[in-house]
Design an enzyme around this catalytic site. Structure first.
Site, PDB file in Angstrom:
ATOM      1  N   ARG A 113       3.624 -11.538   3.352  1.00 45.44           N
ATOM      2  CA  ARG A 113       5.059 -11.489   3.051  1.00 45.44           C
ATOM      3  C   ARG A 113       5.909 -10.962   4.202  1.00 45.44           C
ATOM      4  NH1 ARG A 113       6.249  -9.086  -2.806  1.00 45.44           N
ATOM      5  NH2 ARG A 113       8.356  -9.411  -2.044  1.00 45.44           N
ATOM      6  N   PRO A 115       0.803  -1.157   0.000  1.00 45.97           N
ATOM      7  CA  PRO A 115       0.000   0.000   0.000  1.00 45.97           C
ATOM      8  C   PRO A 115       0.871   1.254   0.000  1.00 45.97           C
ATOM      9  CG  PRO A 115      -0.739  -1.574   1.651  1.00 45.97           C
ATOM     10  CD  PRO A 115       0.322  -2.176   0.868  1.00 45.97           C
ATOM     11  N   GLU A 116       0.528   2.147  -0.856  1.00 44.22           N
ATOM     12  CA  GLU A 116       1.161   3.471  -0.833  1.00 44.22           C
ATOM     13  C   GLU A 116       0.285   4.373   0.040  1.00 44.22           C
ATOM     14  OE1 GLU A 116       2.597   4.799  -4.682  1.00 44.22           O
ATOM     15  OE2 GLU A 116       2.366   2.779  -5.485  1.00 44.22           O
ATOM     16  N   ARG A 170      13.580   0.519  -8.870  1.00 43.71           N
ATOM     17  CA  ARG A 170      12.232  -0.003  -9.127  1.00 43.71           C
ATOM     18  C   ARG A 170      11.941   0.012 -10.610  1.00 43.71           C
ATOM     19  NH1 ARG A 170       9.294   0.119  -4.555  1.00 43.71           N
ATOM     20  NH2 ARG A 170       8.169  -1.507  -5.640  1.00 43.71           N
ATOM     21  N   LYS A 230       3.489   6.567   4.428  1.00 41.68           N
ATOM     22  CA  LYS A 230       2.913   5.226   4.456  1.00 41.68           C
ATOM     23  C   LYS A 230       2.848   4.673   5.876  1.00 41.68           C
ATOM     24  CE  LYS A 230       5.373   4.691   0.105  1.00 41.68           C
ATOM     25  NZ  LYS A 230       6.430   3.951  -0.617  1.00 41.68           N
TER      26      LYS A 230
END
Length: 261
Positions: free
Chosen positions: A123, A2-3, A251, A59
């Site tokens: 994760r 989630p950003e 990224r 975040k």
DNA sequence: CCGGATGTTCACCT
DNA sequence: GAGGTGAACATCCG
């Protein structure tokens, strides 16, 4: 994770738990506890208190506690989901399983009456910390002013995208939001951050506001106009050019070689 | 089977 | 010091 848009949804969900007495805390995963606190310390710090305020910086979700207690900081990594009263705050998170394997519950706050706030993270990329150092984060991307944004980009020769994703400089933007923002603003993510002209900084700032507003209304970081084209061979939705696929700031980055300059 | 995926941190390079 | 790379975390998807 989630950003910031997703964490904002989590914040609003968590707000419904304000005022409920905390009667128990499960912290079964020591690895998930950051900042050196033990499970016992975290449990002792929260049980008997209530959450009294919900905040977000970038975040990071922050829940202040009553009676001069600590602030609980929650990070969600890429696959963290917040659940309150048995309902996921977001049920369409990509790259996250829709299953509810109990083994993935990394942190649970139980309230009086049997309700609970659960952080489920398959994760294990997220984490929980008491009194996290909020000053390690730059200003929230939703609040940053144009002049401040100008100073942030002016201070580095790093690629523009890398600078915008540096949470210590500007908090909240992740990979998808940053690609969408720069695509909308027509700026090449690989350009040195400090090469932006004042007019380009103004454009970047305007598009930052509209990007967060529009994608927030649509429901998240994955709802951008660029999203469907973020794949090998994808074409720019604006002008049809074959998108560049590069690694920038560590990224995978998609950008249009025609209109992002 | 393999590569990558909304993230962060750290060690190790250049 | 600045910036980049790869590893680690663990699961899902194409």
């Amino acid at each position: 994770m989630p950003e910031m848009l997703e964490v904002e949804v989590y914040r609003r969900a968590a707000a419904a738990s304000l005022g409920r007495p905390i009667v128990a805390v499960d912290a079964p995963d020591a690895w998930f506890l950051k900042g050196g606190a033990t499970a016992d310390q975290v449990v002792d710090a929260l049980v008997g208190r209530r959450f009294v305020a919900d905040r977000r910086r970038g975040k990071l979700l922050l829940l202040d506690t009553s009676d001069d207690g600590p602030t609980l900081g929650l990070r969600f990594g890429m696959t963290g989901v917040l659940e309150l009263d048995g309902v996921d705050a977001i049920d369409q998170l990509q790259y996250a399983s829709h299953r509810k394997d109990p083994a993935w519950e990394r942190f649970v706050v139980h309230f009086d009456g049997g309700t609970a706030l659960r952080l489920r993270d398959p994760r294990r990329l997220g984490g929980v910390e008491l009194d996290p150092d909020e000053e390690r984060l730059g200003p929230d991307a939703a609040d940053v002013g144009r002049a401040e944004l100008g100073r942030i980009v002016a201070g580095s020769e790093a690629p523009l995208k890398a600078r915008l994703m540096d949470q210590a400089r500007l908090a909240g933007l992740g990979n998808l939001l940053t690609d969408e923002l720069l695509w909308r603003a027509g700026l090449d993510p690989a350009r040195p951050a400090s090469s932006l002209s004042p007019a380009e900084v103004r454009r970047l700032h305007q598009h930052l506001g509209t990007t967060l507003e529009v994608l927030g209304e649509r429901g998240g970081s994955h709802t951008g106009d660029l999203q469907d084209a973020r794949r090998r061979g994808g074409a720019c939705p604006r002008d049809g050019a074959l998108l560049d696929r590069r690694t920038i700031g560590g990224r995978t980055t998609y950008s249009c070689p025609r209109h992002q300059r």
